[in-house]
Write a protein that holds these residues in place. Structure first.
Motif, PDB file in Angstrom:
ATOM      1  N   VAL A  79       0.969  -1.186   0.095  1.00  0.00           N
ATOM      2  CA  VAL A  79      -0.014  -0.053   0.120  1.00  0.00           C
ATOM      3  C   VAL A  79       0.751   1.042  -0.077  1.00  0.00           C
ATOM      4  O   VAL A  79       1.557   1.475   0.807  1.00  0.00           O
ATOM      5  N   TRP A  82       1.227   8.925  -0.012  1.00  0.00           N
ATOM      6  CA  TRP A  82       0.683  10.214  -0.831  1.00  0.00           C
ATOM      7  C   TRP A  82       1.420  10.487  -1.849  1.00  0.00           C
ATOM      8  O   TRP A  82       2.725  10.495  -1.824  1.00  0.00           O
ATOM      9  N   GLY A 108      -3.870   4.268  -5.502  1.00  0.00           N
ATOM     10  CA  GLY A 108      -5.056   4.857  -4.768  1.00  0.00           C
ATOM     11  C   GLY A 108      -5.805   5.692  -5.500  1.00  0.00           C
ATOM     12  O   GLY A 108      -5.366   6.262  -6.523  1.00  0.00           O
ATOM     13  N   HIS A 111      -4.280   8.643  -7.777  1.00  0.00           N
ATOM     14  CA  HIS A 111      -2.941   8.462  -7.835  1.00  0.00           C
ATOM     15  C   HIS A 111      -2.686   7.372  -8.929  1.00  0.00           C
ATOM     16  O   HIS A 111      -3.586   6.672  -9.399  1.00  0.00           O
ATOM     17  N   MET A 119      -8.013  12.115  -2.173  1.00  0.00           N
ATOM     18  CA  MET A 119      -7.934  10.888  -1.484  1.00  0.00           C
ATOM     19  C   MET A 119      -7.501  11.112  -0.188  1.00  0.00           C
ATOM     20  O   MET A 119      -6.704  12.284   0.297  1.00  0.00           O
ATOM     21  N   HIS A 124      -8.377   5.559   1.241  1.00  0.00           N
ATOM     22  CA  HIS A 124      -7.338   4.745   0.924  1.00  0.00           C
ATOM     23  C   HIS A 124      -7.875   3.236   1.711  1.00  0.00           C
ATOM     24  O   HIS A 124      -7.361   2.148   0.970  1.00  0.00           O
ATOM     25  N   GLY A 147      -0.024   5.146   3.408  1.00  0.00           N
ATOM     26  CA  GLY A 147      -0.668   3.828   3.335  1.00  0.00           C
ATOM     27  C   GLY A 147      -0.060   2.818   4.420  1.00  0.00           C
ATOM     28  O   GLY A 147      -1.097   2.065   4.310  1.00  0.00           O
ATOM     29  N   SER A 150      -3.417   3.993   6.806  1.00  0.00           N
ATOM     30  CA  SER A 150      -4.645   3.055   6.325  1.00  0.00           C
ATOM     31  C   SER A 150      -4.378   1.769   6.449  1.00  0.00           C
ATOM     32  O   SER A 150      -5.584   1.273   6.702  1.00  0.00           O
TER      33      SER A 150
END
Length: 288
Positions: A79, A82, A108, A111, A119, A124, A147, A150
């Protein structure tokens, strides 16, 4: 972590002194700005191109998925953070494949090759659930930055995974806001006002955003074997957060590095080796 261009940062510093309420409103708009999708790095292109592609729906947006390795093998979910994308994990993908594991990742919302305009950590998290339903089950999840936050929240919500690696994890909403204001050059005294404004205007029918997006208050379950990786020179996810996350998960491991910063930690051979070792290690025996 939202990116603040130099001209915007200069303007926000001036507004913070002259008109703090206006500065907060302008900063909140910049906070959501993702910017153009990150390009696939030349070093990552080979891994990116040979991925098996798919898509899942997340809140009406098309999210691109990627799979490498044997579909029947134990599979690791990666994952990204940003303003990043799945291909940023190319070096780790190769090492996980060499260890006999399958790998799944995704771009994401807003992205990479996915649709959407903005987002949050919660979007996410929703993407993680959707990818799990479409491509899982997964034996482990590895997250970087936003990531990692999340993915940790997904585990706290019950995502059925045995192992977790959080690299340069943000601890929660307040930590994200703190880093954003600091990098934007805005005074710390506007933190509460900024957080309150973003929480009131958060997209969707979401309440208590600050308490919901908090990986210390909602930690990874103890039964998940967890490794936190943090570099001492990270200016995005400050090193002070990692010990808090580590303490919130009894039995977890904290690996600290130096001189790698926020993103290059993903390319470090020692870090990659530690991640692979963690996700392939036998799970400790469960006491009846």
């Amino acid at each position: 972590m939202p990116y603040v261009p130099a001209p915007v940062s200069t303007g926000l510093r001036a507004l913070s002194a002259l008109a703090p309420p206006l500065a907060v409103r302008v900063a909140a708009r910049a906070f959501w700005h993702v910017g153009p999708p990150a390009e696939v790095r030349p070093a990552d292109r080979g891994v990116h191109e040979r991925a098996r592609r798919g898509t899942v729906d997340v809140g009406g947006e098309r999210v691109a998925t990627y799979r490498w390795g044997d579909r029947a093998a134990p599979t690791v979910l990666l994952v990204h953070g940003w303003r990043s994308r799945a291909s940023r994990f190319a070096g780790l993908v190769t090492s996980l494949e060499a260890a006999g594991l399958g790998v799944v990742s995704f771009d994401g919302v807003a992205h990479g090759e996915s649709g959407g305009r903005r987002m949050s950590a919660l979007e996410h998290l929703a993407a993680i659930r959707a990818v799990h339903d479409a491509e899982g089950p997964f034996t482990a999840v590895v997250g970087h930055s936003l990531g990692a936050l999340s993915a940790g929240l997904a585990l706290a919500d019950g995502l059925p995974v045995d192992r977790f690696v959080a690299v340069a994890a943000m601890t929660g909403f307040d930590a994200i806001a703190e880093s954003f204001l600091r990098l934007a050059g805005m005074p710390a005294g506007l933190h509460e006002r900024f957080c309150d404004h973003v929480e009131r205007t958060f997209p969707g029918d979401v309440r208590d955003v600050r308490s919901r997006i908090d990986l210390v208050a909602h930690p990874v379950p103890e039964h998940v074997a967890t490794l936190f990786v943090q570099d001492d020179d990270d200016r995005m996810s400050l090193p002070t957060g990692a010990p808090l996350l580590h303490a919130a998960v009894p039995g977890s491991t904290l690996l600290t590095t130096r001189g790698l910063g926020h993103n290059r930690v993903l390319d470090d051979p020692a870090v990659v080796a530690a991640v692979v070792a963690h996700v392939t290690a036998p799970l400790p025996a469960v006491t009846p």
